[in-house]
Design a protein around this motif. Structure first.
Motif, short mmCIF file in Angstrom:
data_model
loop_
_atom_site.label_atom_id
_atom_site.label_comp_id
_atom_site.label_asym_id
_atom_site.label_seq_id
_atom_site.Cartn_x
_atom_site.Cartn_y
_atom_site.Cartn_z
N VAL A 1 0.93 -1.00 0.15
CA VAL A 1 -0.16 -0.14 0.04
C VAL A 1 0.96 1.25 0.08
N ARG A 2 1.80 1.29 0.94
CA ARG A 2 2.58 2.53 0.90
C ARG A 2 3.66 2.72 -0.37
N THR A 3 4.00 1.56 -0.89
CA THR A 3 4.86 1.75 -2.05
C THR A 3 3.88 2.31 -3.35
N ALA A 4 2.51 1.85 -3.52
CA ALA A 4 1.82 2.16 -4.68
C ALA A 4 1.40 3.45 -4.33
N HIS A 5 1.07 3.94 -2.88
CA HIS A 5 0.71 5.55 -2.92
C HIS A 5 1.97 6.28 -3.08
N GLN A 6 3.03 5.76 -2.86
CA GLN A 6 4.19 6.70 -3.12
C GLN A 6 4.26 6.94 -4.69
N GLN B 1 -11.44 -7.40 -14.13
CA GLN B 1 -11.42 -6.32 -14.98
C GLN B 1 -12.49 -5.21 -14.90
N ASP B 2 -13.88 -5.88 -14.57
CA ASP B 2 -14.78 -5.06 -14.41
C ASP B 2 -14.52 -3.94 -13.15
N LEU B 3 -13.90 -4.76 -12.15
CA LEU B 3 -13.59 -3.37 -11.01
C LEU B 3 -12.37 -2.40 -11.41
N GLY B 4 -11.83 -2.72 -12.60
CA GLY B 4 -10.90 -1.67 -12.94
C GLY B 4 -9.58 -1.96 -12.28
N ILE B 5 -9.31 -3.39 -11.77
CA ILE B 5 -7.93 -3.63 -11.26
C ILE B 5 -7.04 -4.13 -12.51
N GLN B 6 -6.10 -3.09 -12.53
CA GLN B 6 -5.14 -3.33 -13.47
C GLN B 6 -3.62 -4.11 -13.30
N GLY B 7 -3.58 -4.42 -11.91
CA GLY B 7 -2.45 -5.13 -11.40
C GLY B 7 -2.90 -5.72 -10.27
N LEU B 8 -2.46 -7.04 -9.75
CA LEU B 8 -2.82 -7.84 -8.66
C LEU B 8 -1.46 -8.23 -7.87
N VAL B 9 -1.59 -8.13 -6.51
CA VAL B 9 -0.55 -8.75 -6.06
C VAL B 9 -1.34 -9.85 -5.01
N MET C 1 11.20 -7.74 7.83
CA MET C 1 11.90 -7.12 6.54
C MET C 1 11.53 -7.84 5.38
N LEU C 2 11.42 -9.15 5.40
CA LEU C 2 10.92 -9.82 4.11
C LEU C 2 9.73 -9.30 3.58
N GLY C 3 8.72 -9.17 4.34
CA GLY C 3 7.41 -8.73 4.02
C GLY C 3 7.64 -7.38 3.32
N ALA C 4 8.38 -6.68 3.85
CA ALA C 4 8.53 -5.15 3.45
C ALA C 4 9.25 -5.05 2.22
N ARG C 5 10.23 -6.09 2.04
CA ARG C 5 11.19 -5.96 0.86
C ARG C 5 10.11 -6.48 -0.41
N PHE C 6 9.62 -7.75 -0.23
CA PHE C 6 8.84 -8.40 -1.16
C PHE C 6 7.53 -7.49 -1.60
N GLY C 7 6.96 -6.69 -0.50
CA GLY C 7 5.88 -6.14 -1.04
C GLY C 7 6.04 -4.71 -1.72
N GLU C 8 7.44 -4.20 -1.37
CA GLU C 8 7.95 -3.11 -2.02
C GLU C 8 8.09 -3.46 -3.55
N LEU C 9 8.89 -4.76 -3.77
CA LEU C 9 9.31 -5.20 -5.00
C LEU C 9 8.17 -5.52 -5.90
N ALA C 10 7.24 -6.18 -5.16
CA ALA C 10 6.16 -6.49 -6.11
C ALA C 10 5.43 -5.31 -6.89
N VAL C 11 5.04 -4.35 -5.96
CA VAL C 11 4.60 -2.97 -6.67
C VAL C 11 5.64 -2.48 -7.74
N THR C 12 6.66 -2.08 -7.30
CA THR C 12 7.84 -1.83 -8.10
C THR C 12 7.93 -2.61 -9.55
#
Ligand code: F6P
Length: 331
Positions: free
Chosen positions: A24-29, A90-98, A266-277
């Motif tokens: 969430v934080r990375t996506a908002h950023q 698709q109908d919800l307009g979700i363009q990417g999914l984690v 840390m692994l959660g943070a690293r993986f979450g950030e990388l997934a959005v990137t």
């Protein structure tokens, strides 16, 4: 990409919350909004989907479980169910999914990706059975919980000269059993990847008790069989009862809960950030992974359905520390 969905699926794992938070934080950023889908893939059909904004709910870093809740979605066992989910997203307009989850959940993620939805998976399962990554989210916390329990059991085993059989989680994987046997100095580990040798196990226990009245600890991965069955097989091999008292403890779901360790946060943070990137750079159909300590993205097609084998270094370590864990299965 302006709208990203995120969900957690399968067995929960400590560290899922820090991963959601990082998504969430990375996506908002990066100027994207995030839709949180509750209760795993089931939430797509139920429509339990809400925007996750900043500030996020309190306690996302230090709480086990998953604030998005989780499920094992039966509809995803069928192609028609996945087609339906793809259409709803698709109908919800979700363009990417984690998708944050284990083997089964990331199989669902791959199916959505094959239909054209940009998806990045994050491996999260205490079993550590996902090929392509050294570690999944939740493994470290679960291993620490088991280690604490084994240490406690060793105290009473020593005091009463007993043998304890501890059943730990790991449906198809002996990672938790073998690594905690190493970290707790257990005598025996029984894991699904290796054939156990019952004669050697029984002889080892007999000699330890006859020679030194010593206690013993056996760590059994649930993927082999349950604790009662294993004790019965030990008695069959011995041809009757042991001189030493044998007790069992089944740790169960206590292993899945609890405050995530520093490593899992840390692994959660690293993986979450990388997934959005990754999603934003059109690196899609991938899974975040840990390789030689570094995070990276691997192709989901290349890891789904592949069996993960214990690392040779781990096997050598267990052998040299004289843990009895059986013989290699011809792979
Ligand atoms: O998440 C993996 C796991 O904990 C396995 O080790 C275990 O076999 C399974 O999930 C239990 O799942 P459930 O809680 O759905 O019974």
């Amino acid at each position: 990409m302006k709208t990203i969905g995120v969900l957690t699926s399968g067995g929960d794992a400590p560290g899922m919350n820090p991963a959601i938070r990082a998504v969430v934080r990375t996506a908002h950023q990066q100027g994207c909004k995030v839709l949180g889908i509750t209760n795993g893939f089931d939430g797509i059909f139920d429509g339990t989907i809400e925007e996750l904004g900043i500030p996020l709910p309190a306690g996302m870093i230090d709480r086990g479980g998953t604030i998005l809740q989780s499920s094992r979605c039966k509809k995803f066992y069928h192609q028609e169910g996945i087609d339906e989910a793809f259409k709803i997203l698709q109908d919800l307009g979700i363009q990417g999914l984690v998708v944050i989850g284990g083997d089964g959940s990331l199989t669902g993620a791959l199916e959505l990706s094959r239909r054209g939805l940009p998806v990045v998976g994050i491996p999260a399962s205490i079993d550590n059975d996902m090929a392509g990554t050294e570690m999944a989210i939740g493994v470290d916390t679960a291993a620490n919980t088991i280690m604490e329990m084994l240490d406690r059991i060793r105290d009473t085993a020593r005091s009463h000269r007993r043998c304890f059989l501890i059943e730990v989680m790991g449906r198809n994987s002996g990672y938790l059993a073998l690594t905690t046997a190493i970290s707790c100095g257990a005598e025996i580990a029984v894991i699904p990847e290796y054939f156990y040798n019952m004669k050697r196990i029984v002889d080892l226990l007999h000699h330890r008790f006859q020679k030194t009245r010593d206690n013993s600890i056996i760590v059994l991965a649930e993927g082999v069989c349950d604790a009662d069955t294993f004790i019965n097989r030990m008695r069959d091999e011995k041809g009757g009862d042991f001189d030493q008292e044998i007790r069992k403890t089944v740790l169960g779901h206590v292993q899945r809960g609890g405050i995530p360790t520093h490593f899992d946060r840390m692994l959660g943070a690293r993986f979450g950030e990388l997934a959005v990137t990754g999603l934003l750079q059109h690196e899609i159909g991938c899974m975040t992974a840990l390789a030689k300590g570094k995070t990276t993205l691997v192709d989901l097609e290349s890891v789904i359905g592949r069996k993960k084998h214990p690392a040779p270094e781990l096997i050598r370590l267990a052998r040299n520390l004289q843990i009895e864990f059986g013989d290699a299965v011809e792979l």
